[in-house]
Design an enzyme around this catalytic site. Structure first.
Site, PDB file in Angstrom:
ATOM      1  N   TRP A   2      -2.994  -2.764  -1.501  1.00 37.37           N
ATOM      2  CA  TRP A   2      -2.476  -3.994  -1.765  1.00 37.37           C
ATOM      3  C   TRP A   2      -3.411  -4.820  -0.907  1.00 37.37           C
ATOM      4  O   TRP A   2      -3.080  -4.572   0.495  1.00 37.37           O
ATOM      5  CB  TRP A   2      -0.955  -4.300  -1.528  1.00 37.37           C
ATOM      6  CG  TRP A   2      -0.581  -5.776  -1.867  1.00 37.37           C
ATOM      7  CD1 TRP A   2      -0.154  -6.337  -3.005  1.00 37.37           C
ATOM      8  CD2 TRP A   2      -0.639  -6.834  -0.773  1.00 37.37           C
ATOM      9  NE1 TRP A   2      -0.124  -7.774  -2.773  1.00 37.37           N
ATOM     10  CE2 TRP A   2      -0.256  -8.014  -1.628  1.00 37.37           C
ATOM     11  CE3 TRP A   2      -0.821  -6.986   0.514  1.00 37.37           C
ATOM     12  CZ2 TRP A   2       0.011  -9.294  -0.813  1.00 37.37           C
ATOM     13  CZ3 TRP A   2      -0.552  -8.088   1.177  1.00 37.37           C
ATOM     14  CH2 TRP A   2      -0.505  -9.321   0.307  1.00 37.37           C
ATOM     15  N   CYS A  35       0.814  -1.123  -0.053  1.00 41.03           N
ATOM     16  CA  CYS A  35       0.084  -0.034  -0.051  1.00 41.03           C
ATOM     17  C   CYS A  35       0.825   1.181  -0.101  1.00 41.03           C
ATOM     18  O   CYS A  35       1.878   1.280   0.681  1.00 41.03           O
ATOM     19  CB  CYS A  35      -0.957   0.046   1.349  1.00 41.03           C
ATOM     20  SG  CYS A  35      -2.252  -1.120   1.082  1.00 41.03           S
ATOM     21  N   ASN A  39      -2.210   2.157   5.805  1.00 40.10           N
ATOM     22  CA  ASN A  39      -1.389   0.886   5.311  1.00 40.10           C
ATOM     23  C   ASN A  39      -0.840   0.322   6.466  1.00 40.10           C
ATOM     24  O   ASN A  39      -0.469   0.844   7.453  1.00 40.10           O
ATOM     25  CB  ASN A  39      -0.038   1.705   4.750  1.00 40.10           C
ATOM     26  CG  ASN A  39       1.065   0.607   4.250  1.00 40.10           C
ATOM     27  OD1 ASN A  39       0.676  -0.594   4.234  1.00 40.10           O
ATOM     28  ND2 ASN A  39       2.231   1.002   4.123  1.00 40.10           N
ATOM     29  N   GLY A  40      -1.286  -1.140   6.552  1.00 45.62           N
ATOM     30  CA  GLY A  40      -1.184  -1.961   7.620  1.00 45.62           C
ATOM     31  C   GLY A  40      -2.274  -2.869   7.603  1.00 45.62           C
ATOM     32  O   GLY A  40      -2.900  -3.018   6.887  1.00 45.62           O
ATOM     33  N   LYS A  92       5.963  -4.548  -3.994  1.00 48.61           N
ATOM     34  CA  LYS A  92       7.148  -4.264  -3.317  1.00 48.61           C
ATOM     35  C   LYS A  92       6.985  -4.179  -2.053  1.00 48.61           C
ATOM     36  O   LYS A  92       6.034  -3.384  -1.587  1.00 48.61           O
ATOM     37  CB  LYS A  92       7.690  -3.062  -4.275  1.00 48.61           C
ATOM     38  CG  LYS A  92       9.206  -2.686  -3.991  1.00 48.61           C
ATOM     39  CD  LYS A  92       9.741  -3.561  -5.155  1.00 48.61           C
ATOM     40  CE  LYS A  92      11.513  -3.530  -5.157  1.00 48.61           C
ATOM     41  NZ  LYS A  92      12.076  -4.583  -5.825  1.00 48.61           N
ATOM     42  N   LYS A 133      12.522 -15.684  -9.774  1.00 44.76           N
ATOM     43  CA  LYS A 133      12.053 -14.599 -10.689  1.00 44.76           C
ATOM     44  C   LYS A 133      11.004 -15.380 -11.584  1.00 44.76           C
ATOM     45  O   LYS A 133      10.234 -14.471 -12.059  1.00 44.76           O
ATOM     46  CB  LYS A 133      13.561 -14.180 -11.442  1.00 44.76           C
ATOM     47  CG  LYS A 133      14.448 -13.566 -10.737  1.00 44.76           C
ATOM     48  CD  LYS A 133      14.204 -12.011 -10.653  1.00 44.76           C
ATOM     49  CE  LYS A 133      13.503 -11.845  -8.991  1.00 44.76           C
ATOM     50  NZ  LYS A 133      14.057 -11.702  -8.118  1.00 44.76           N
ATOM     51  N   HIS A 148      17.431 -37.301  -5.350  1.00 42.45           N
ATOM     52  CA  HIS A 148      16.591 -37.637  -4.247  1.00 42.45           C
ATOM     53  C   HIS A 148      15.411 -37.204  -4.498  1.00 42.45           C
ATOM     54  O   HIS A 148      14.381 -37.048  -3.502  1.00 42.45           O
ATOM     55  CB  HIS A 148      17.426 -36.758  -2.990  1.00 42.45           C
ATOM     56  CG  HIS A 148      18.806 -37.107  -2.690  1.00 42.45           C
ATOM     57  ND1 HIS A 148      19.079 -38.555  -2.360  1.00 42.45           N
ATOM     58  CD2 HIS A 148      19.983 -36.550  -3.017  1.00 42.45           C
ATOM     59  CE1 HIS A 148      20.436 -38.553  -2.477  1.00 42.45           C
ATOM     60  NE2 HIS A 148      20.947 -37.486  -3.054  1.00 42.45           N
ATOM     61  N   GLU A 187       7.538 -15.479 -10.027  1.00 41.35           N
ATOM     62  CA  GLU A 187       6.996 -14.380  -9.671  1.00 41.35           C
ATOM     63  C   GLU A 187       6.565 -13.389 -10.896  1.00 41.35           C
ATOM     64  O   GLU A 187       5.274 -12.763 -10.638  1.00 41.35           O
ATOM     65  CB  GLU A 187       7.544 -13.497  -8.692  1.00 41.35           C
ATOM     66  CG  GLU A 187       8.689 -12.712  -9.080  1.00 41.35           C
ATOM     67  CD  GLU A 187       9.738 -12.214  -8.154  1.00 41.35           C
ATOM     68  OE1 GLU A 187       9.202 -11.578  -7.346  1.00 41.35           O
ATOM     69  OE2 GLU A 187      11.023 -12.312  -8.191  1.00 41.35           O
ATOM     70  N   ARG A 234       4.148  -0.277  -4.815  1.00 41.34           N
ATOM     71  CA  ARG A 234       3.837  -0.798  -3.461  1.00 41.34           C
ATOM     72  C   ARG A 234       2.505  -1.656  -3.250  1.00 41.34           C
ATOM     73  O   ARG A 234       2.307  -2.230  -2.181  1.00 41.34           O
ATOM     74  CB  ARG A 234       3.745   0.377  -2.311  1.00 41.34           C
ATOM     75  CG  ARG A 234       5.118   1.212  -2.268  1.00 41.34           C
ATOM     76  CD  ARG A 234       4.808   2.253  -1.453  1.00 41.34           C
ATOM     77  NE  ARG A 234       4.772   1.901  -0.131  1.00 41.34           N
ATOM     78  CZ  ARG A 234       5.685   1.479   0.746  1.00 41.34           C
ATOM     79  NH1 ARG A 234       6.990   1.773   0.590  1.00 41.34           N
ATOM     80  NH2 ARG A 234       5.559   0.985   1.950  1.00 41.34           N
ATOM     81  N   GLU A 293      17.186 -18.328  -6.827  1.00 38.89           N
ATOM     82  CA  GLU A 293      16.758 -17.109  -7.229  1.00 38.89           C
ATOM     83  C   GLU A 293      16.169 -16.943  -8.541  1.00 38.89           C
ATOM     84  O   GLU A 293      15.293 -16.352  -9.180  1.00 38.89           O
ATOM     85  CB  GLU A 293      17.952 -15.848  -7.187  1.00 38.89           C
ATOM     86  CG  GLU A 293      18.000 -14.686  -7.690  1.00 38.89           C
ATOM     87  CD  GLU A 293      16.771 -13.809  -6.836  1.00 38.89           C
ATOM     88  OE1 GLU A 293      16.301 -14.326  -5.977  1.00 38.89           O
ATOM     89  OE2 GLU A 293      16.562 -12.737  -7.328  1.00 38.89           O
TER      90      GLU A 293
HETATM   91  C1  F6R Z   1      11.587 -10.974  -5.263  1.00 40.06           C
HETATM   92  C2  F6R Z   1      11.406 -10.148  -4.193  1.00 40.06           C
HETATM   93  C3  F6R Z   1      10.922 -10.404  -2.735  1.00 40.06           C
HETATM   94  C4  F6R Z   1      12.062  -9.355  -1.951  1.00 40.06           C
HETATM   95  C5  F6R Z   1      11.224  -9.663  -0.339  1.00 40.06           C
HETATM   96  C6  F6R Z   1      12.403  -8.929   0.508  1.00 40.06           C
HETATM   97  O1  F6R Z   1      12.043 -10.519  -6.563  1.00 40.06           O
HETATM   98  O2  F6R Z   1      11.583  -8.691  -4.595  1.00 40.06           O
HETATM   99  O3  F6R Z   1      11.122 -11.722  -2.683  1.00 40.06           O
HETATM  100  O4  F6R Z   1      13.256  -9.747  -2.012  1.00 40.06           O
HETATM  101  O5  F6R Z   1      10.109  -9.279  -0.464  1.00 40.06           O
HETATM  102  O6  F6R Z   1      12.370  -7.690   0.412  1.00 40.06           O
HETATM  103  P1  F6R Z   1      13.226  -6.673   0.944  1.00 40.06           P
HETATM  104  O7  F6R Z   1      14.689  -7.026   0.400  1.00 40.06           O
HETATM  105  O8  F6R Z   1      12.939  -5.339   0.514  1.00 40.06           O
HETATM  106  O9  F6R Z   1      13.283  -6.991   2.539  1.00 40.06           O
END
Ligand code: F6R
Length: 620
Positions: free
Chosen positions: A74, A2, A100-101, A615, A497, A516, A500, A27, A493
């Site tokens: 969000w 949010c 937000n929260g 984010k 990627k 395994h 997501e 966000r 990783e």
């Molecule tokens: C994946 C991604 C998330 C963040 C996770 C931690 O691409 O962006 O998995 O890495 O939410 O976020 P931060 O680093 O901001 O604590």
């Protein structure tokens, strides 16, 4: 999660709020809304969908006024629809707020408020706050408070906040206060922008940088009162707080897309520079070590460290895994990587000299913050490896290291990962040189690191090959990502990627673990991405690759330039420069970022705004 924006001043507020919401949209992007106060009336427009939809709605029916609040959501409580979008009215419209929260005790509060005659139109937890505030405001009036007086508004807000359990960043308009906005926080970030006869509030600095360089980071349990010419902050327990004005370290242009079609691609291409920035000023050539300005610990204290815990979530956790390998190899300090969401509730034994590093791009991730606070409570030094300057984790940590990667707007983290790995490499050099690492070894690491930005630049030349590979594989629905040692976290990783942003099922594994269990998944329509650059156990990884080929699994290899043999084994090869083994994640992660980017494009996905994500995960 949010985004909140608020403004009070001399400008017409509608477009300013919309612009702010566009910049905060990363966000959360389930819905958006704005409210404007003018002539004793609060007008509100809100829409499910992107900020763009909201823009269309207000273009048809513009909102006039010089004070207003906005929100991009969000969803946590209540489905995504127009009604559940913020802002929310309280009472009969005397209050309007954005939140937000998460309010954990919302259902008890809602029940009480219903009994008091308040009618709820949404299924959100946030509307509870709006009605509760209206109730407290009315109570204050009944007890003789003056309509719209600052004291009454602050008292009502305080009385409301003490009843809330959970987290909140709030921006509030009172219909009776034509030029004052009230904001408050616990657990959700808020930054105040100080302007010239105008003041702002936002969830982060990105929408403020176009208006001002001066900001104040609000802390938990603080309330701020904003008028065009004044900002006052009051702490719940200690009263008035002096304004600590800080100068923003980002300019408006840092968050612009420029010529790139997506932020993710822009950020992938920024990596030669962001890695360089993570290293700038951090080499001590004479001592063959790294230097950090902000650890806030003496050499004696640092030498006592006998265990390191790296805690993080998601991509940052993957960077932590690379960090574990680095710290154990070069500094010989036992290191563990903990999911912050687990660590916050676990009670692992930790020696007195265990040092905690929270790794986080945003500095606001709720689980990482909670894990850090828990470790702090137990008396451990808690440091942060963080990108966002002034974020909650950066401020609450005992010390730390900034990434200096610049704003990361794409929801899928890319440049933050490589910057985190760079900083962790520097950290292992630093701790190594305090202990067992020799001067020549330190010199060698510095030399290798200095070459990395150019090698990452060189790696980006694989882009055309990645595009070609994506054409072939974009229609597949399951992928395996496999690597060993330093490239095992890279495999994790790469899989994250792809999941997501392409919504394709992908699993990352240490290549040898395949047999395994996961090898049962291998068939003609399950490609395996093997991260197999030259390394000490290269022949072993090749054996794992052959095991997949023997079962007719298509193989995409990420390999070192000059590796001819791999082309005979794999279906497709993406070449990267041959760098030292411990630095390979900095190059091998890049084709995987590009791979997920192009597969997502092929499948028509929104790469910068993947579904269900946001984010900065500020809820648990
Ligand atoms: C994946 C991604 C998330 C963040 C996770 C931690 O691409 O962006 O998995 O890495 O939410 O976020 P931060 O680093 O901001 O604590």
């Amino acid at each position: 999660m949010c985004g909140i924006i608020g403004y009070v001043g001399h400008q017409q507020v509608q477009n300013l709020l919309l612009d702010g919401l566009h910049r905060l949209e990363y966000r959360g992007y389930d819905s958006a809304g704005i409210a404007v106060l003018e002539g004793g009336q609060i007008s509100l427009t809100k829409k499910a969908g992107r900020v763009q939809e909201l823009g269309h709605a207000v273009a048809e029916a513009p909102l006039q006024g010089h004070i207003g609040i906005g929100h991009t959501r969000w969803a946590t409580h209540g489905e995504v629809n127009d009604t559940n979008s913020h802002p929310h009215f309280g009472g009969d419209g005397e209050i309007c707020l954005v939140h937000n929260g998460v309010i954990e005790n919302y259902s008890t509060l809602r029940k009480k408020l219903r009994e008091r005659g308040f009618e709820f139109v949404t299924t959100t937890d946030s509307e509870v706050v709006a009605h509760l505030l209206a109730y407290e405001y009315r109570q204050g009036l009944e007890q003789g408070g003056r309509v719209g007086s600052q004291q009454l508004c602050v008292d009502a807000l305080q009385a409301t906040l003490i009843q809330l359990k959970g987290t909140y960043g709030l921006a509030v308009l009172y219909r009776d206060c034509p030029d004052t906005m009230y904001v408050a926080r616990v657990g959700s970030p808020l930054v105040i922008g100080i302007g010239d006869h105008e003041n702002f509030v936002a969830s982060d600095a990105s929408p403020l940088a176009v208006h001002t360089e001066e900001v104040v980071y609000l802390s938990d349990n603080e309330i701020a009162i904003l008028t065009p010419d004044d900002v006052q902050i009051i702490h719940r327990d200690s009263g008035a707080v002096d304004l600590k004005i800080q100068v923003l370290d980002q300019s408006a242009g840092d968050s612009e897309l420029g010529d790139f079609p997506h932020y993710m691609l822009k950020e992938i291409y920024e990596q030669p520079q962001s890695i360089e920035n993570a290293m700038r000023g951090r080499f001590d050539e004479d001592e063959a070590t790294a230097v950090f300005g902000g650890l806030n610990m003496t050499a004696k204290e640092l030498r006592k460290v006998d265990r390191i815990v790296l805690t993080a979530c998601g991509t940052s956790w993957h960077a932590g895994l690379v960090g574990e390998y680095l710290l154990e190899e070069f500094a010989r300090i036992p290191t563990e990587v903990e999911y912050a969401s687990e660590l916050r509730y676990r009670n692992p034994p930790m020696s007195e000299n265990t040092m905690i590093f929270s790794i986080t791009q945003s500095g606001e991730t709720a689980d990482t913050l909670a894990a850090m606070r828990e470790c702090k409570r137990k008396g451990h030094p808690t440091l942060a490896i963080c990108n966002v300057v002034g974020s909650t984790i950066a401020r609450e940590a005992d010390g730390g290291i900034y990434l200096h990667a610049g704003p990361e707007i794409g929801v899928a983290s890319t440049k933050a990962f490589t910057s985190q790995v760079t900083v962790l490499t520097l950290l292992s050099l630093f701790f190594g040189r305090m202990r067992h690492l020799s001067y020549p070894a330190g010199k060698r690491i510095i030399r290798h690191l200095r070459d990395i930005p150019a090698q990452v630049e060189e790696t980006l030349k694989c882009h055309e090959m990645v595009k070609y590979v994506c054409e072939k594989y974009a229609r597949y629905n399951n992928f395996l990502y496999l690597g060993r040692l330093y490239n095992f976290p890279v495999a994790l990783e790469g899989a994250l990627k792809l999941k997501e942003i392409s919504y394709i099922h992908a699993e990352g594994y240490p290549a040898a673990e395949m047999k395994h269990g996961p090898i049962a998944l291998v068939d003609e329509v399950t490609p395996s991405v093997f991260v197999v650059p030259k390394c000490g156990i290269y022949p072993k990884v090749i054996s794992n690759l052959e095991e997949v080929k023997a079962r007719k699994g298509p193989v995409i290899a990420i390999a070192c330039k000059g590796d001819e043999k791999i082309a005979e084994l794999a279906d497709d090869v993406i070449y990267v420069p041959d760098v030292e083994e411990y630095l390979q994640p900095l190059v091998t992660s890049i084709p995987l970022q590009l791979l997920s980017y192009h597969i997502a494009l092929h499948r028509g996905c929104n790469v910068d705004r993947p579904r269900n994500l946001a984010k900065s995960v500020t809820v648990e």
